[in-house]
Design a protein around this motif. Structure first.
Motif, mmCIF file in Angstrom:
data_model
loop_
_atom_site.group_PDB
_atom_site.id
_atom_site.type_symbol
_atom_site.label_atom_id
_atom_site.label_comp_id
_atom_site.label_asym_id
_atom_site.label_seq_id
_atom_site.Cartn_x
_atom_site.Cartn_y
_atom_site.Cartn_z
ATOM 1 N N MET A 67 0.657 -1.313 -0.117
ATOM 2 C CA MET A 67 0.132 0.084 0.010
ATOM 3 C C MET A 67 0.999 1.195 0.131
ATOM 4 S SD MET A 67 -3.070 -1.206 -0.041
ATOM 5 C CE MET A 67 -4.080 0.152 0.147
ATOM 6 N N TRP A 68 0.157 2.404 -0.686
ATOM 7 C CA TRP A 68 0.956 3.627 -1.094
ATOM 8 C C TRP A 68 1.917 4.018 0.477
ATOM 9 C CZ3 TRP A 68 3.849 5.546 -4.562
ATOM 10 C CH2 TRP A 68 4.254 7.061 -4.229
ATOM 11 N N PRO A 69 0.993 4.193 1.529
ATOM 12 C CA PRO A 69 1.697 4.780 2.894
ATOM 13 C C PRO A 69 2.855 3.874 3.474
ATOM 14 C CG PRO A 69 -0.654 4.695 2.797
ATOM 15 C CD PRO A 69 -0.400 4.039 1.765
ATOM 16 N N VAL A 71 5.148 2.278 1.259
ATOM 17 C CA VAL A 71 6.142 2.323 0.360
ATOM 18 C C VAL A 71 7.419 2.882 0.902
ATOM 19 C CG1 VAL A 71 7.009 3.269 -1.833
ATOM 20 C CG2 VAL A 71 4.663 2.459 -1.705
ATOM 21 N N PRO A 72 7.757 4.166 1.643
ATOM 22 C CA PRO A 72 8.905 4.436 2.088
ATOM 23 C C PRO A 72 9.753 3.321 3.089
ATOM 24 C CG PRO A 72 7.578 6.075 2.163
ATOM 25 C CD PRO A 72 6.647 4.846 1.913
ATOM 26 N N ALA A 73 8.662 2.664 4.033
ATOM 27 C CA ALA A 73 9.480 1.907 4.989
ATOM 28 C C ALA A 73 9.776 0.324 3.923
ATOM 29 C CB ALA A 73 8.384 1.493 6.119
ATOM 30 N N ALA A 74 8.947 0.256 3.113
ATOM 31 C CA ALA A 74 9.394 -1.233 2.253
ATOM 32 C C ALA A 74 10.645 -1.035 1.507
ATOM 33 C CB ALA A 74 8.247 -1.377 1.538
ATOM 34 N N LEU A 75 11.166 0.070 1.055
ATOM 35 C CA LEU A 75 12.215 0.328 0.453
ATOM 36 C C LEU A 75 13.422 1.001 1.104
ATOM 37 C CD1 LEU A 75 10.494 2.080 -2.894
ATOM 38 C CD2 LEU A 75 11.407 -0.451 -2.503
ATOM 39 N N ALA A 76 13.173 1.262 2.437
ATOM 40 C CA ALA A 76 14.286 1.720 3.066
ATOM 41 C C ALA A 76 15.328 0.718 3.568
ATOM 42 C CB ALA A 76 13.595 2.416 4.371
ATOM 43 N N VAL A 87 9.501 -3.211 -10.389
ATOM 44 C CA VAL A 87 8.039 -3.052 -11.189
ATOM 45 C C VAL A 87 7.421 -2.478 -9.978
ATOM 46 C CG1 VAL A 87 6.413 -4.039 -12.377
ATOM 47 C CG2 VAL A 87 8.448 -5.030 -12.771
ATOM 48 N N ASP A 88 6.835 -1.167 -10.428
ATOM 49 C CA ASP A 88 6.097 -0.431 -9.457
ATOM 50 C C ASP A 88 4.654 -0.680 -9.682
ATOM 51 O OD1 ASP A 88 4.802 1.171 -7.500
ATOM 52 O OD2 ASP A 88 5.312 3.137 -8.777
ATOM 53 N N ALA A 89 4.001 -1.539 -8.928
ATOM 54 C CA ALA A 89 2.524 -1.742 -9.160
ATOM 55 C C ALA A 89 1.688 -1.041 -8.076
ATOM 56 C CB ALA A 89 2.381 -3.434 -9.003
ATOM 57 N N THR A 90 2.067 0.026 -7.522
ATOM 58 C CA THR A 90 1.306 0.612 -6.635
ATOM 59 C C THR A 90 0.233 1.751 -7.109
ATOM 60 O OG1 THR A 90 3.062 2.550 -6.044
ATOM 61 C CG2 THR A 90 3.358 0.355 -4.952
ATOM 62 N N ASN A 91 -0.610 2.221 -6.306
ATOM 63 C CA ASN A 91 -1.419 3.266 -6.514
ATOM 64 C C ASN A 91 -1.167 4.361 -5.507
ATOM 65 O OD1 ASN A 91 -2.510 3.221 -9.143
ATOM 66 N ND2 ASN A 91 -3.658 1.191 -8.432
ATOM 67 N N GLN A 92 -1.196 5.618 -5.804
ATOM 68 C CA GLN A 92 -0.922 6.351 -4.342
ATOM 69 C C GLN A 92 -1.899 6.770 -3.774
ATOM 70 O OE1 GLN A 92 -0.184 7.009 -7.818
ATOM 71 N NE2 GLN A 92 -0.722 9.322 -8.296
ATOM 72 N N PHE A 93 -2.750 5.967 -3.193
ATOM 73 C CA PHE A 93 -4.076 6.108 -2.151
ATOM 74 C C PHE A 93 -3.444 6.298 -0.875
ATOM 75 C CE2 PHE A 93 -6.151 3.452 -5.440
ATOM 76 C CZ PHE A 93 -7.085 4.312 -5.734
ATOM 77 N N ALA A 94 -3.309 7.654 -0.510
ATOM 78 C CA ALA A 94 -3.095 7.876 1.045
ATOM 79 C C ALA A 94 -3.894 7.179 1.852
ATOM 80 C CB ALA A 94 -3.255 9.316 0.904
ATOM 81 N N VAL A 101 -6.282 10.398 -2.404
ATOM 82 C CA VAL A 101 -5.242 10.077 -3.232
ATOM 83 C C VAL A 101 -4.145 11.064 -2.929
ATOM 84 C CG1 VAL A 101 -4.246 10.666 -5.490
ATOM 85 C CG2 VAL A 101 -6.573 9.643 -5.347
ATOM 86 N N ALA A 102 -2.932 10.659 -2.741
ATOM 87 C CA ALA A 102 -1.714 11.385 -2.324
ATOM 88 C C ALA A 102 -1.339 12.531 -2.982
ATOM 89 C CB ALA A 102 -0.427 10.330 -1.965
ATOM 90 N N ALA A 103 -1.113 13.894 -2.465
ATOM 91 C CA ALA A 103 -0.601 14.829 -3.283
ATOM 92 C C ALA A 103 1.143 14.799 -3.637
ATOM 93 C CB ALA A 103 -1.094 15.972 -2.647
ATOM 94 N N LEU A 104 1.250 14.551 -4.697
ATOM 95 C CA LEU A 104 2.845 14.492 -5.019
ATOM 96 C C LEU A 104 3.444 15.749 -5.864
ATOM 97 C CD1 LEU A 104 2.979 10.552 -6.094
ATOM 98 C CD2 LEU A 104 3.274 11.714 -3.797
ATOM 99 N N GLY A 105 2.580 16.853 -5.763
ATOM 100 C CA GLY A 105 3.121 17.833 -6.717
ATOM 101 C C GLY A 105 3.059 17.428 -8.295
ATOM 102 N N ASP A 106 4.209 17.696 -8.756
ATOM 103 C CA ASP A 106 4.428 17.437 -10.004
ATOM 104 C C ASP A 106 4.994 16.074 -10.571
ATOM 105 O OD1 ASP A 106 7.026 18.020 -9.375
ATOM 106 O OD2 ASP A 106 7.345 19.459 -11.091
ATOM 107 N N GLN A 107 5.256 15.314 -9.362
ATOM 108 C CA GLN A 107 5.574 14.168 -9.686
ATOM 109 C C GLN A 107 4.713 12.770 -9.946
ATOM 110 O OE1 GLN A 107 8.011 13.083 -5.922
ATOM 111 N NE2 GLN A 107 9.961 12.984 -7.253
ATOM 112 N N THR A 108 5.026 11.709 -10.496
ATOM 113 C CA THR A 108 4.102 10.774 -10.463
ATOM 114 C C THR A 108 4.487 9.754 -9.523
ATOM 115 O OG1 THR A 108 5.545 9.496 -12.023
ATOM 116 C CG2 THR A 108 4.006 10.969 -13.022
#
Length: 200
Positions: A67-69, A71-76, A87-94, A101-108
């Motif tokens: 789940m999107w929240p 992701v940082p811990a999973a990749l740390a 392969v990123d299969a995630t969707n940025q659901f906060a 939907v998580a606000a990421l500015g101009d990033q995907t």
């Protein structure tokens, strides 16, 4: 190739099942440790194994399905990716209830993932399909299940295309992580939740 999953839920198991059916080996992982995956691995068969996140991330191609929240811990704190494919299969659901939907500015979402996994060659895929379409046989009488993907590394995308084509999907390259990722992501991407078949 060896394959791994970071996350071992419905999507990870569906992808793993397709890979195993095609003759590949898959190491699944989650945040709770390999011992919690005994039943999952037994169901998938002898070509599946449970490992730590480090074990799974050492594979040639790794599927990120948490789940999107998370992701940082999973990749740390993972060792260097050294050019392996993520392969990123995630969707940025906060949040899912209510949906946010998580606000990421101009990033995907995948651009954000790429910053968290330096030296990984990131391919965005599987996030536009509902889990039941990922789990089902991608080969249908009317055609094969279309699988959109995006990425910045041409060789990584070629490898991903060959692998998923071999699983029975009809992979379609929609561009780079930024432009293609915007087409695919939740919150307005026209390819999000688009389920289509391609006639051969």
């Amino acid at each position: 190739m060896n394959f791994g999953t970071i996350g071992a839920g419905v999507v990870a198991q569906a992808i793993a099942r397709h890979l195993i059916t095609a003759g590949h080996r898959v190491t699944l992982s989650n945040s709770r440790g390999p011992s919690t995956l005994d039943e999952v691995v037994a169901t998938l068969g002898p070509s599946a194994s449970a490992g730590t996140v480090d074990d799974a991330a050492a594979a040639d191609m790794v599927f990120l399905t948490v789940m999107w929240p998370n992701v940082p811990a999973a990749l740390a704190d993972l060792p260097s990716w050294g050019g392996r494919i993520l392969v990123d299969a995630t969707n940025q659901f906060a949040n899912l209830d209510p949906v946010e939907v998580a606000a990421l500015g101009d990033q995907t979402g995948s651009e954000r993932v790429a910053t968290l996994a330096p030296e990984a060659r990131v391919v965005k895929a599987f996030n536009t399909l509902h889990a039941k379409y990922i789990a089902a046989d991608p080969r249908h009488p009317a055609g094969r299940q279309v699988l959109f993907y995006a990425g910045d590394d041409t060789a990584a995308k070629t490898t991903f295309h060959e692998v998923t084509d071999g699983l029975g999907f009809a992979p379609v390259d929609v561009g780079a992580l930024r432009d293609g990722g915007r087409l695919m992501q939740v919150g307005g991407g026209p390819l999000s939740a688009l389920h289509a078949l391609k006639q051969d």
